[in-house]
Scaffold this active site. Structure first.
Site, mmCIF file in Angstrom:
data_model
loop_
_atom_site.group_PDB
_atom_site.id
_atom_site.type_symbol
_atom_site.label_atom_id
_atom_site.label_comp_id
_atom_site.label_asym_id
_atom_site.label_seq_id
_atom_site.Cartn_x
_atom_site.Cartn_y
_atom_site.Cartn_z
ATOM 1 N N THR A 52 3.082 2.083 -4.130
ATOM 2 C CA THR A 52 3.948 3.015 -3.393
ATOM 3 C C THR A 52 5.415 2.612 -3.434
ATOM 4 O OG1 THR A 52 3.540 1.853 -1.317
ATOM 5 C CG2 THR A 52 2.095 3.712 -1.826
ATOM 6 N N HIS B 82 8.956 -1.437 -7.143
ATOM 7 C CA HIS B 82 9.606 -2.719 -7.436
ATOM 8 C C HIS B 82 8.471 -3.738 -7.409
ATOM 9 C CE1 HIS B 82 13.149 -5.687 -6.673
ATOM 10 N NE2 HIS B 82 12.044 -6.431 -6.684
ATOM 11 N N HIS C 259 5.768 -6.271 -6.843
ATOM 12 C CA HIS C 259 5.501 -7.108 -5.668
ATOM 13 C C HIS C 259 4.053 -7.523 -5.659
ATOM 14 C CE1 HIS C 259 4.881 -2.873 -4.572
ATOM 15 N NE2 HIS C 259 3.895 -3.303 -3.782
ATOM 16 N N HIS D 247 1.030 -8.794 -3.054
ATOM 17 C CA HIS D 247 0.576 -8.917 -1.673
ATOM 18 C C HIS D 247 -0.190 -10.232 -1.549
ATOM 19 C CE1 HIS D 247 0.957 -4.453 -0.746
ATOM 20 N NE2 HIS D 247 0.921 -4.428 -2.068
#
Ligand code: 5GP
Ligand code: ZN
Length: 112
Positions: A93, A96, A98, A100
């Site tokens: 969503t 960029h 990333h 988790h």
């Protein structure tokens, strides 16, 4: 610059940093899905896993190296999960790159 994670990385949106160096930054997810839910991002804008190249790929190993250190600092000695969502069907969503870092509860497999 219309990227929320670029803004966080460049301190244009004040965000408490869990870890920061010259290449990456880590901060708590806004909507945590586990007791520990941290996002780790490169400071440089990389749109997704699809934009990892021979030129920028070292950032990924650096992120994993730091992720395991953060996990231990957060007491996740019994395990944790690192997730990257890529593209629409991957559930990405924010455009960029990333990762988790999730922990503090038992994870299920397969994910939904
Ligand atoms: P994705 O679905 O792209 O893999 O993950 C994006 C994550 O970013 C989501 O878990 C969402 O909660 C988080 N997020 C979106 N906007 C912000 C924000 O402004 N600040 C923080 N800390 N997290 C955000
Ligand atoms: Zn960005």
């Amino acid at each position: 610059m219309d990227c929320i994670f670029c803004k966080i990385a460049n301190n244009l949106i004040p965000t408490k940093k869990i870890y920061e160096d010259d290449k990456i930054v880590a901060f708590n997810d806004l909507e945590p899905q586990a007791p520990i839910h941290i996002l780790i991002i490169p400071k440089v804008h990389i749109g997704s896993a699809n934009e990892i190249t021979d030129e920028n790929k070292d950032i990924v190993s650096h992120i994993f190296c730091v992720a395991s250190k953060i996990a231990m600092e957060k007491g996740l000695k019994d395990g944790y999960r690192i997730v990257n969502n890529c593209g629409v069907e991957g559930g990405q969503t924010v455009q960029h790159l990333h990762f988790h870092l999730l922990g503090g509860r038992s994870m299920k497999w397969p994910p939904g």
